[in-house]
Design a protein around this motif. Structure first.
Motif, mmCIF file in Angstrom:
data_model
loop_
_atom_site.group_PDB
_atom_site.id
_atom_site.type_symbol
_atom_site.label_atom_id
_atom_site.label_comp_id
_atom_site.label_asym_id
_atom_site.label_seq_id
_atom_site.Cartn_x
_atom_site.Cartn_y
_atom_site.Cartn_z
ATOM 1 N N ALA B 39 0.828 -1.202 0.000
ATOM 2 C CA ALA B 39 0.000 0.000 0.000
ATOM 3 C C ALA B 39 0.863 1.254 0.000
ATOM 4 O O ALA B 39 0.572 2.228 -0.704
ATOM 5 C CB ALA B 39 -0.920 -0.009 1.221
ATOM 6 N N ALA B 40 1.952 1.220 0.776
ATOM 7 C CA ALA B 40 2.803 2.410 0.852
ATOM 8 C C ALA B 40 3.450 2.706 -0.492
ATOM 9 O O ALA B 40 3.450 3.846 -0.967
ATOM 10 C CB ALA B 40 3.881 2.215 1.925
ATOM 11 N N ILE B 41 3.987 1.666 -1.133
ATOM 12 C CA ILE B 41 4.629 1.871 -2.435
ATOM 13 C C ILE B 41 3.597 2.385 -3.436
ATOM 14 O O ILE B 41 3.830 3.354 -4.166
ATOM 15 C CB ILE B 41 5.273 0.558 -2.925
ATOM 16 N N THR B 42 2.415 1.753 -3.455
ATOM 17 C CA THR B 42 1.418 2.125 -4.450
ATOM 18 C C THR B 42 0.943 3.557 -4.251
ATOM 19 O O THR B 42 0.915 4.347 -5.196
ATOM 20 C CB THR B 42 0.209 1.176 -4.359
ATOM 21 N N THR B 43 0.567 3.899 -2.999
ATOM 22 C CA THR B 43 0.005 5.229 -2.807
ATOM 23 C C THR B 43 1.051 6.316 -3.023
ATOM 24 O O THR B 43 0.736 7.383 -3.551
ATOM 25 C CB THR B 43 -0.596 5.376 -1.399
ATOM 26 N N THR B 44 2.314 6.031 -2.646
ATOM 27 C CA THR B 44 3.350 7.036 -2.899
ATOM 28 C C THR B 44 3.514 7.243 -4.394
ATOM 29 O O THR B 44 3.604 8.385 -4.880
ATOM 30 C CB THR B 44 4.689 6.601 -2.274
ATOM 31 N N GLY B 45 3.540 6.133 -5.142
ATOM 32 C CA GLY B 45 3.638 6.248 -6.594
ATOM 33 C C GLY B 45 2.466 7.017 -7.164
ATOM 34 O O GLY B 45 2.620 7.874 -8.049
ATOM 35 N N ALA B 50 0.021 11.742 -9.555
ATOM 36 C CA ALA B 50 -1.008 12.775 -9.492
ATOM 37 C C ALA B 50 -0.375 14.157 -9.516
ATOM 38 O O ALA B 50 -0.880 15.069 -10.181
ATOM 39 C CB ALA B 50 -1.844 12.600 -8.223
ATOM 40 N N GLY B 51 0.766 14.290 -8.801
ATOM 41 C CA GLY B 51 1.448 15.572 -8.813
ATOM 42 C C GLY B 51 1.924 15.938 -10.206
ATOM 43 O O GLY B 51 1.758 17.083 -10.662
ATOM 44 N N TYR B 52 2.485 14.945 -10.913
ATOM 45 C CA TYR B 52 2.950 15.203 -12.276
ATOM 46 C C TYR B 52 1.771 15.565 -13.179
ATOM 47 O O TYR B 52 1.829 16.527 -13.954
ATOM 48 C CB TYR B 52 3.686 13.975 -12.811
ATOM 49 N N LEU B 53 0.680 14.806 -13.056
ATOM 50 C CA LEU B 53 -0.503 15.069 -13.874
ATOM 51 C C LEU B 53 -1.035 16.471 -13.593
ATOM 52 O O LEU B 53 -1.461 17.195 -14.506
ATOM 53 C CB LEU B 53 -1.578 14.016 -13.589
ATOM 54 N N ALA B 54 -0.995 16.869 -12.313
ATOM 55 C CA ALA B 54 -1.474 18.205 -11.954
ATOM 56 C C ALA B 54 -0.635 19.274 -12.640
ATOM 57 O O ALA B 54 -1.184 20.267 -13.148
ATOM 58 C CB ALA B 54 -1.425 18.387 -10.435
ATOM 59 N N SER B 55 0.687 19.052 -12.682
ATOM 60 C CA SER B 55 1.529 20.071 -13.328
ATOM 61 C C SER B 55 1.234 20.128 -14.824
ATOM 62 O O SER B 55 1.218 21.202 -15.419
ATOM 63 C CB SER B 55 3.008 19.772 -13.068
ATOM 64 N N VAL B 56 0.965 18.957 -15.428
ATOM 65 C CA VAL B 56 0.644 18.938 -16.861
ATOM 66 C C VAL B 56 -0.677 19.669 -17.101
ATOM 67 O O VAL B 56 -0.808 20.490 -18.018
ATOM 68 C CB VAL B 56 0.557 17.481 -17.374
ATOM 69 N N VAL B 57 -1.676 19.376 -16.233
ATOM 70 C CA VAL B 57 -2.986 20.007 -16.406
ATOM 71 C C VAL B 57 -2.872 21.505 -16.201
ATOM 72 O O VAL B 57 -3.462 22.310 -16.928
ATOM 73 C CB VAL B 57 -4.001 19.395 -15.410
ATOM 74 N N HIS B 58 -2.062 21.913 -15.222
ATOM 75 C CA HIS B 58 -1.908 23.331 -14.940
ATOM 76 C C HIS B 58 -1.271 24.045 -16.130
ATOM 77 O O HIS B 58 -1.670 25.152 -16.493
ATOM 78 C CB HIS B 58 -1.041 23.512 -13.692
ATOM 79 N N VAL B 94 -3.946 12.050 1.033
ATOM 80 C CA VAL B 94 -4.466 11.555 2.306
ATOM 81 C C VAL B 94 -4.210 10.049 2.426
ATOM 82 O O VAL B 94 -3.838 9.555 3.493
ATOM 83 C CB VAL B 94 -5.966 11.882 2.443
ATOM 84 N N ALA B 95 -4.380 9.312 1.314
ATOM 85 C CA ALA B 95 -4.157 7.865 1.374
ATOM 86 C C ALA B 95 -2.719 7.558 1.757
ATOM 87 O O ALA B 95 -2.450 6.606 2.500
ATOM 88 C CB ALA B 95 -4.495 7.226 0.032
ATOM 89 N N THR B 96 -1.772 8.367 1.260
ATOM 90 C CA THR B 96 -0.376 8.150 1.635
ATOM 91 C C THR B 96 -0.146 8.511 3.100
ATOM 92 O O THR B 96 0.531 7.791 3.831
ATOM 93 C CB THR B 96 0.549 9.002 0.746
ATOM 94 N N GLY B 97 -0.755 9.633 3.529
ATOM 95 C CA GLY B 97 -0.529 10.095 4.896
ATOM 96 C C GLY B 97 -1.078 9.149 5.943
ATOM 97 O O GLY B 97 -0.425 8.882 6.949
ATOM 98 N N VAL B 98 -2.287 8.622 5.685
ATOM 99 C CA VAL B 98 -2.924 7.769 6.697
ATOM 100 C C VAL B 98 -2.080 6.507 6.928
ATOM 101 O O VAL B 98 -2.059 5.960 8.031
ATOM 102 C CB VAL B 98 -4.365 7.425 6.274
ATOM 103 N N LEU B 99 -1.344 6.081 5.903
ATOM 104 C CA LEU B 99 -0.509 4.886 6.061
ATOM 105 C C LEU B 99 0.546 5.097 7.139
ATOM 106 O O LEU B 99 0.963 4.145 7.809
ATOM 107 C CB LEU B 99 0.169 4.530 4.740
ATOM 108 N N ALA B 100 0.981 6.352 7.321
ATOM 109 C CA ALA B 100 1.967 6.619 8.377
ATOM 110 C C ALA B 100 1.394 6.255 9.735
ATOM 111 O O ALA B 100 2.121 5.873 10.644
ATOM 112 C CB ALA B 100 2.374 8.093 8.356
ATOM 113 N N TYR B 101 0.060 6.386 9.871
ATOM 114 C CA TYR B 101 -0.573 5.973 11.122
ATOM 115 C C TYR B 101 -0.695 4.452 11.213
ATOM 116 O O TYR B 101 -0.355 3.846 12.226
ATOM 117 C CB TYR B 101 -1.953 6.619 11.255
#
Lengths: 125, 565
Positions: B39-45, B50-58, B94-101
């Motif tokens: 889960a950690a590897i997947t959500t971080t990826g 998503a960050g890259y896609l956001a920059s492309v969309v922006h 959020v999915a990545t962050g909650v994994l820290a818990y």
């Protein structure tokens, strides 16, 4: 009115089934019957999708690829709602399975399937 | 990167978590506890993608992908534009962050992470799809995963809560499907862009009005609007502590996003404004939920329930904003709704994570049990205070920015009663936030220690049982008892089996608290630094995003000009 019933009876049936389904969900105290009500509710929607594809094309045949006759001449029911219903049926089965699993767990923990008894048991604890 | 590869990102964002969801079970056959790593590897990826896609969309506007190359009239399109990418970033973040818990805090089972990843996949699907029926399928995928997550809580109560949610959620999704059926009957297409063109020109307008009515009812349930919210408090309360932040932050948020998407992209604001009573119905639902949710939150004893009712009112604000958008064609209110969706997601994730940390360390679940928390866990209490103030809407936090834009939109549209409700809701939010803050900072735990004097070491005086009759008493005993049992072994070895009022029991320990307070190191501290860090990060992000409020508006600008022209 009679005409409507004769030509659009599936729509009437859909609303009857929707009503029965939602009534079962609300009124039945038995958890399994509630789930059956949810299923009936969904089935009514499947019926609606399928019948809307057929009614507008009177006498249309099923949309199976190797049909006989010239393309463009044969009336075919719209395949899109049928695909939708297939998908929705799969979703409905998954939901029923999860719901039944939860009911089994509730039954094994509380020993009842009736909502009113369940309320009493939980209030006692 | 070349554009065809960017086009592949939206489907990848949906497919990757769903495929990865099978891995914890498959690997679980051979190895224990691989779920978290997968889960950690997947959500971080996913977050990076998503960050890259956001920059492309922006930089270059929307990215679309047509699945299988079928024409969009009957095929499925995935669309990433400025509005949807905001939700995608929130979901993956959020999915990545909650994994820290959950690393230390659990649940740890492999199947938990399967449901976790399935939920993330479904939510990303809701955010990215451009097809109204596909939206139904993703709604159901995410709902199914949520039912599984809720029912994985301790004790049988969670199964009851999950079943209640399942019945209501399924009927709600079916209502949405009926709405789609009506609209499809009138227009013959399911694609959002095609629908936007076809709806105003449809011959049978009654069908579309009926469809919209069903869709409103469906989403009112999914977003937990009063009086259809009843599934939500019990689901949030009974879900495992590690899952509640994810569910509370994302599930209803994605549904609210989908509702907003349908309003502005599918039905379009001008069309809905001309539809009789559409605006007033949406406004009424939203305003009533704001007031009812807040009042219900004020009277709750359990912290998780209180936060759940607070979600009812905060989503009421978002729905109210949609009503303002319909009634006044207000771009400002829509910006506010988008910011509040993201802001509320982060705030609720942070608050539920703090509540989970407190429950893990002390078994404290009611507001009264939070007495003296500021002394025991200053960092968690501080982060919680920041998040609560942000929720109230104290500037400069993100809660303020969202409410400000929504209120500004209501004022611009001259909807004075709505503006009054929004300001009143801020006051009422302060009522329950202040209750918790007062307990944490100004009520000494010694007050609870005197309660302990009733029967030290002999009677199980778990405050949660006595004060809250609505909850099954076996349940708080089992989870509260476990945690306290651990501490009892550490600090009160002679008092074995005594279940104290949690924080009062804590007072008798080394006052520094935190890791290694017993010095023996026999059992690890239940709260890892990662768990505390993620709460602090949530608080910092909530404040930082508040400063970035203007950036949000600029980011959404291209989308808004396209929709409101």
């Amino acid at each position: 009115m009679i005409e409507l019933l004769a030509s659009r009876y599936t729509y009437v049936l859909m609303f009857v089934l929707l009503g029965i389904g939602i009534y079962m969900v609300i009124a039945s105290e038995n958890l399994v019957k509630k789930l059956i009500g949810v299923n009936l509710f969904q089935t009514a929607i499947f019926l609606f999708f399928v019948s809307m594809a057929y009614i507008d094309a009177d006498g249309a045949s099923a949309p199976i690829v190797p049909h006989h006759g010239e393309p463009g001449e044969v009336m075919v029911a719209s395949p899109l709602p049928q695909v939708i219903v297939l998908t929705a049926i799969v979703v409905g089965i998954a939901l029923t399975a999860v719901g039944l699993a939860l009911i089994i767990r509730i039954y094994s923990e509380y020993g009842t399937l009736r909502e009113d008894t369940l309320r009493e048991v939980r209030a006692d604890e | 990167m070349n554009s065809s590869l960017v086009d592949l990102l939206p489907p990848l964002l949906i497919v990757a978590p769903i495929l990865a969801a099978t891995l914890p079970i498959a690997l679980g056959l051979r190895f224990d506890r691989t779920g978290w790593s997968v889960a950690a590897i997947t959500t971080t990826g996913l977050f990076a993608a998503a960050g890259y896609l956001a920059s492309v969309v922006h930089a270059g506007g929307r990215v679309t992908h047509t699945l299988g190359g079928y024409p969009r009239t009957y095929g499925i399109q995935l669309v990433a534009d400025q509005f949807s990418i905001l939700v995608v970033l929130l979901v993956t973040g959020v999915a990545t962050g909650v994994l820290a818990y959950t690393r230390r805090g659990g649940p740890r089972g492999n199947t938990f992470y399967t449901a976790y990843l399935l939920l993330v996949g479904g939510l990303l699907g809701i955010s990215l799809t451009g097809d109204v029926f596909n939206l139904f399928v993703f709604l159901e995928i995410s709902s199914l995963a949520t039912y599984a997550l809720v029912s994985s809580g301790d004790g049988p109560e969670s199964a009851v809560a999950a079943l209640k949610y399942l019945v209501l959620g399924t009927v709600a999704a079916s209502m949405y499907l009926i709405g789609v059926a009506f609209v499809f009957m009138a227009t013959g297409t399911l694609n959002m862009v095609e629908l936007a063109e076809a709806i105003p020109n449809a011959e049978r307008q009654t069908l579309i009005q009926a469809g919209f009515a069903f869709i409103v009812v469906g989403f009112a349930t999914k977003v937990a609007q009063w009086p259809l919210h009843t599934w939500q408090p019990s689901a949030y309360e009974q879900a495992p502590d590690g899952a509640t932040p994810l569910i509370a932050a994302l599930v209803s948020t994605a549904s609210a996003y989908a509702f907003g998407r349908l309003i502005v992209t599918v039905f379009e604001v001008d069309y809905l404004a001309s539809m009789p009573r559409a605006a007033s119905i949406v406004l009424t639902v939203g305003c009533v939920s704001v007031l009812a949710g807040t009042v219900l939150a004020v009277i709750q004893r359990e912290v998780k329930r209180m936060l759940a009712y607070s979600s009812v009112s905060q989503f009421g604000l978002v729905i109210t904003a949609y009503g303002v958008v319909i009634a006044g064609g207000s771009e400002t209110a829509f910006t506010g709704a988008a910011i509040h969706l993201v802001g509320h997601g982060i705030l609720k994730a942070g608050l539920f994570l703090s509540a989970a940390i407190v429950a893990t360390s002390y078994g404290a679940r009611t507001v009264d049990e939070y007495a003296g928390l500021a002394k025991r866990r200053p960092v968690v209490a501080g982060a919680m205070a920041v998040l609560l103030f942000a929720l109230v809407g104290v500037p400069p936090a993100v809660g303020f920015v969202g409410k400000w834009y929504i209120a500004l939109g209501a004022v611009e549209a001259e909807l004075w009663p709505v503006a009054a409700v929004i300001f009143l809701s801020t006051m009422l939010t302060l009522a329950y936030a202040a209750r918790l803050l007062e307990k944490m900072y100004f009520t000494p735990a010694a007050g609870a220690a005197s309660a302990r004097g009733h029967g030290p070491g002999t009677v199980a005086t778990d405050g949660g049982e006595q004060s809250d009759g609505s909850r099954s008493s076996s349940e708080p005993r089992s989870d509260g008892g476990d945690e306290n049992g651990d501490e009892g072994r550490e600090g009160l070895a002679s008092d074995d089996g005594a279940v104290e009022t949690p924080l009062a029991a804590g007072v008798s320990y080394d006052p520094t608290g935190g890791p290694g307070r017993d010095g023996s190191g026999r059992s690890p501290d239940p709260v890892s630094s990662g768990m505390v860090a993620v709460v602090v990060v949530a608080a910092i992000v909530a404040v930082a995003l508040g400063f970035a409020g203007g950036t949000f508006a600029d980011f959404l600008e291209p989308f808004l000009t396209e929709v409101f022209n």
